[in-house]
Design a protein around this motif. Structure first.
Motif, mmCIF file in Angstrom:
data_model
loop_
_atom_site.group_PDB
_atom_site.id
_atom_site.type_symbol
_atom_site.label_atom_id
_atom_site.label_comp_id
_atom_site.label_asym_id
_atom_site.label_seq_id
_atom_site.Cartn_x
_atom_site.Cartn_y
_atom_site.Cartn_z
ATOM 1 N N GLU A 59 0.826 -1.207 0.000
ATOM 2 C CA GLU A 59 0.000 0.000 0.000
ATOM 3 C C GLU A 59 0.858 1.253 0.000
ATOM 4 O OE1 GLU A 59 -1.336 1.140 4.453
ATOM 5 O OE2 GLU A 59 -2.101 -0.793 3.780
ATOM 6 N N LEU A 62 1.951 1.947 -3.504
ATOM 7 C CA LEU A 62 0.809 2.451 -4.272
ATOM 8 C C LEU A 62 0.465 3.884 -3.874
ATOM 9 C CD1 LEU A 62 -1.414 -0.761 -4.231
ATOM 10 C CD2 LEU A 62 0.000 0.082 -6.117
ATOM 11 N N LYS A 63 0.628 4.227 -2.605
ATOM 12 C CA LYS A 63 0.384 5.605 -2.170
ATOM 13 C C LYS A 63 1.411 6.551 -2.796
ATOM 14 C CE LYS A 63 -1.784 4.346 2.236
ATOM 15 N NZ LYS A 63 -1.602 4.230 3.702
ATOM 16 N N ARG A 65 2.851 6.045 -5.651
ATOM 17 C CA ARG A 65 2.481 6.163 -7.067
ATOM 18 C C ARG A 65 1.360 7.173 -7.241
ATOM 19 N NH1 ARG A 65 2.074 0.950 -10.393
ATOM 20 N NH2 ARG A 65 4.181 1.648 -10.866
ATOM 21 N N GLU A 66 0.373 7.166 -6.352
ATOM 22 C CA GLU A 66 -0.720 8.126 -6.458
ATOM 23 C C GLU A 66 -0.210 9.557 -6.291
ATOM 24 O OE1 GLU A 66 -4.298 10.070 -6.791
ATOM 25 O OE2 GLU A 66 -3.599 8.134 -7.531
ATOM 26 N N CYS A 67 0.917 9.717 -5.612
ATOM 27 C CA CYS A 67 1.539 11.044 -5.475
ATOM 28 C C CYS A 67 2.421 11.384 -6.672
ATOM 29 C CB CYS A 67 2.363 11.110 -4.192
ATOM 30 S SG CYS A 67 1.380 11.098 -2.690
ATOM 31 N N CYS A 355 -0.984 10.639 4.051
ATOM 32 C CA CYS A 355 -0.491 11.674 3.133
ATOM 33 C C CYS A 355 -0.698 13.051 3.761
ATOM 34 C CB CYS A 355 -1.222 11.590 1.793
ATOM 35 S SG CYS A 355 -0.595 10.302 0.709
ATOM 36 N N ARG A 363 2.138 16.193 -5.671
ATOM 37 C CA ARG A 363 1.377 15.395 -6.641
ATOM 38 C C ARG A 363 0.990 16.236 -7.858
ATOM 39 N NH1 ARG A 363 -2.168 13.548 -3.441
ATOM 40 N NH2 ARG A 363 -3.730 15.175 -3.739
ATOM 41 N N HIS A 531 -7.049 14.639 -7.543
ATOM 42 C CA HIS A 531 -6.452 13.364 -7.921
ATOM 43 C C HIS A 531 -6.823 13.048 -9.360
ATOM 44 C CE1 HIS A 531 -5.375 12.127 -3.761
ATOM 45 N NE2 HIS A 531 -6.402 12.900 -3.448
ATOM 46 N N THR A 543 -6.069 9.953 2.285
ATOM 47 C CA THR A 543 -4.968 9.299 1.584
ATOM 48 C C THR A 543 -5.542 8.356 0.545
ATOM 49 O OG1 THR A 543 -3.567 9.456 3.546
ATOM 50 C CG2 THR A 543 -2.930 7.845 1.875
ATOM 51 N N TYR A 545 -5.194 5.867 -2.964
ATOM 52 C CA TYR A 545 -4.301 5.036 -3.777
ATOM 53 C C TYR A 545 -5.121 4.032 -4.567
ATOM 54 C CZ TYR A 545 -4.729 1.703 0.147
ATOM 55 O OH TYR A 545 -5.195 0.868 1.126
ATOM 56 N N ASP A 547 -5.417 0.194 -6.307
ATOM 57 C CA ASP A 547 -4.941 -1.175 -6.121
ATOM 58 C C ASP A 547 -5.766 -2.095 -7.007
ATOM 59 O OD1 ASP A 547 -3.867 -3.543 -5.289
ATOM 60 O OD2 ASP A 547 -4.432 -3.351 -3.193
#
Length: 695
Positions: A59, A62-63, A65-67, A355, A363, A531, A543, A545, A547
């Motif tokens: 996780e 993946l967090k 990556r979302e940033c 986050c 981001r 986002h 936060t 992400y 998946d």
């Protein structure tokens, strides 16, 4: 204020670089990096697998990556795996093969910083005790190299399946090395003989300041310097300045004096970073508080200054393992004392996976690089002639242009420096010239504290814009139009100009239609919650992400369950590690009781305490499980990471120590702490829920 920036043409050459020893999809020239032959900006975020619970590795990746992070970086500390000669440990949170397998599964390339000496605020820089005691260590001493080879061979056995040019894309050798680069070349040959292969072999560019064709030099810079001596606020030092200087002289200054100059040593080497600080680790004697602008500002300034490999240290905080004294401290002859456990670093993603505000700001910038203009790395940075190099001179605007030879590009402005009160810059007028072409940018007011960039002479769809007074974020094709999202530049009303005619841009959800383009502008205050995932734009607090094609959000549910927990003062306890509270003041003791089954009902629980003291330690029985050096009067502890202690005992003892006026506990606190107080009060026990977002 009239500003003139003059650009120049310069040939981009292949260069005589020997950074790689493997065929891969990555490449490099004298200006930028490539992937599959196309310009590519590497955005790496440091997390330490051995400082995180392995159940949160996936996780966390993946967090990041979302940033907008597209590459993970991690130290591999020698003494985490091989403290005693002949004994190796790659189990549990030290299982580097399992970590790399996760990276491979989610297509997150990884940078390994394998030392042998790492630093990372780890005891003896990561050296096992026997290596630290060895004479002529960190040299070409055959006995030392034999020990390194033994460790690396065992490490290679773990990670050899990932030497494929895709999973491990870079290997850093040594760190902050003060000797000749020749030793690092020896380490490179040793690693290659063992079998290590990567598209890039790298080295830190400080303190040597010497470029080398075999090792990609990596730069660094931080929002503060808590490792420096003294207990007063630091003087500003252009840490947030948009500047042609490649790195700062303060970094690593606790261990050595930098030789790095601001001259043209690295002008024909791609501008790369391994340690942009979006946070700082706190030391005992210095307590900087990293705000949202602090955490964003250094990365923004380096990008504005032409960096084409953004490497953040740390992007996600962590914790040293309980039961071992792994932190750097003065008892081991290092200049700084650090917490035994806590390594949160005030990072964009906290040690518990939350986050923070600067994650949202970063981001936006990363979305621009990854989605809006992947060719930004081909655009050189150009600067006005600085009025002065005096860090105290804030009479002029720090700014730059990143543009191509057709005078198409972006104007960057920064009016922020930690510890300084900039004034507003009114009626800023900029003229950019390159190759006989000239562009006049619109007159604007730049508010004190603002950091932003906007495009000029740019074609979006079929429309050629003179400029767009908003910061670009991302784009998507929708039917016959391309939709572009922009964020408001702080303090500036969004506008655009086509053929010399200026028009306002609205903040409406529908945006503004211009030919075959639709521009949606996000208000500055709302932008950090923007986002873009699965091809969709949305806003969410908390936060976020992705998946496996599903989008999740972790945030407080609004439920406060303080009544289910009990915190009260208690009698003195006989506990270890008292010295490491670093205070001559009287200790306080608190008992925290948590229901053993509480995490069976909730995803996580965020405890927030008001804390007046200097430092605290958290014990389960006689085991130290957490600690905290006070930065802002708040102690935060998420319970999920302490599940095994809760289910086995459910009781914690918190020992506190106050700040005093004299001695070791007289420290510099950016946010003042009261003297002689141990007050600890549980203010909130917020339930954290994880929900799937359906778009």
């Amino acid at each position: 204020m009239n500003i003139k920036i003059t650009g120049f043409s310069k040939e981009v050459k292949p260069g005589c670089f020997r950074y790689s020893d493997i065929e891969s999809e990555y490449g490099v020239n004298t200006l930028y990096f490539t992937k599959n032959g196309r310009p590519y900006t590497i955005i790496s975020g440091e997390l330490h697998f051995s400082r995180l619970p392995r159940e949160r590795w996936s996780e966390t990746i993946l967090k990041m990556r979302e940033c907008g992070v597209n590459t993970a970086a991690t130290y591999v500390f020698w003494n985490y795996h091989n403290e005693k000669k002949g004994e190796f440990d790659f189990s549990g949170n030290r299982d580097i093969a399992a970590f790399l397998q996760l990276c491979k599964a989610v297509d997150m390339p990884c940078i390994l910083r394998i030392g042998p000496w790492c630093h990372g605020e780890v005891i003896r820089g990561g050296f096992p005790k026997r290596i630290d005691a060895m004479p002529f260590k960190r040299t070409n001493n055959p006995k030392y190299l034999a020990e390194v080879a033994e460790y690396w061979r065992r490490l290679y056995k773990e990670i050899s399946p990932f030497m494929d040019g895709k999973t491990v894309i870079a290997i850093q050798l040594e760190n902050e090395y003060t000797g000749s680069t020749q030793h690092i070349k020896t380490l490179k040959r040793l690693a290659q003989d063992i079998g290590f292969k990567a598209p890039f072999f790298t080295m830190t560019a400080w303190p040597s300041g010497e470029a080398d064709n075999e090792l990609l030099p990596m730069m660094g810079g931080y929002p503060d310097a808590p490792w420096t001596p003294g207990k007063r606020a630091l003087k500003p030092n252009n840490r947030f300045a948009i500047s042609p200087a490649k790195t700062e002289n303060e970094i690593g200054a606790d261990l050595h004096k930098n030789k790095l100059s601001h001259g043209g040593v690295y002008d024909d080497v791609p501008y790369a970073f391994c340690e942009i600080g979006p946070g700082n680790q706190v030391t005992q004697h210095r307590r900087p508080f990293i705000s949202e602008k602090d955490g964003y500002g250094v990365g923004f300034a380096k990008f504005a200054s032409g960096a084409n490999w953004l490497g953040y240290y740390m992007f996600c905080g962590g914790a040293n393992p309980a039961g071992r004294m792994m932190q750097e401290n003065r008892l081991t002859f290092y200049p700084n004392n650090y917490p035994i456990i806590d390594y949160d670093f005030q990072a964009p993603i906290s040690r518990y996976g939350e986050c923070r505000g600067h994650a949202g700001r970063l981001r936006l910038m990363h979305l621009f690089i990854n989605n809006f203009d992947s060719g930004i790395c081909t655009k050189r940075a150009f600067f006005p002639k600085w009025a002065s190099n005096d860090p105290n001179d804030i009479s002029f605007l720090k700014c730059s242009v990143r543009a191509d030879e057709n005078a198409s590009g972006y104007f960057f402005a920064g009016a922020y420096e930690k510890g300084f009160e900039y004034r507003d810059f009114n009626d800023v007028s900029v003229r950019f010239e390159i190759g006989g072409k000239s562009v006049s940018l619109p007159k604007i007011d730049v508010a004190a504290g603002a950091m932003f960039f906007y495009p000029f002479n740019i074609r979006l769809g079929s429309v050629l814009f003179d400029y767009i007074l908003a910061q670009p974020v991302c784009k998507i094709q929708q039917n016959d139009k391309t939709v572009y999202w922009f964020a408001q530049c702080e303090g500036i009303e969004p506008k655009y100009s086509v053929n010399g005619a200026e028009h306002p841009l609205s903040f409406s959800e529908e945006g503004s239609a211009v030919g075959d383009v639709r521009i949606i502008v996000i208000p500055y205050e709302k932008a950090a919650s923007f986002h873009f995932a699965q091809g969709r734009a949305f806003f969410s607090e908390g936060t976020v992400y992705c998946d496996g094609g599903r989008i999740f959000c972790e945030k407080e549910s609004g439920e406060d369950i303080r009544e289910k927990l009990a915190l009260c003062e208690c009698e003195r306890q006989l506990l270890p590690y008292d010295y490491f509270l670093y205070s001559t003041g009287r200790r306080g003791y608190y008992r925290l009781v948590v229901p053993k089954d509480i995490l069976k009902r909730f995803f996580d629980i965020r405890l927030e305490f008001d804390f007046d003291g200097l430092n605290l330690q958290v014990f389960c029985g006689k085991t130290l499980v957490n600690d905290y050096f006070n930065i802002d009067g708040k102690f935060v502890m998420y319970l999920r990471d302490f599940r095994k202690y809760i289910e086995s005992s459910g009781e914690f003892i918190i020992r506190t120590a106050p700040k005093t006026k004299h001695g070791v506990s007289r420290v510099y606190s950016e946010l003042p702490l009261p003297l002689h107080s141990n007050r600890l009060e549980l203010k909130k026990a917020a339930v954290i829920e994880r929900r799937e977002i359906r778009l």
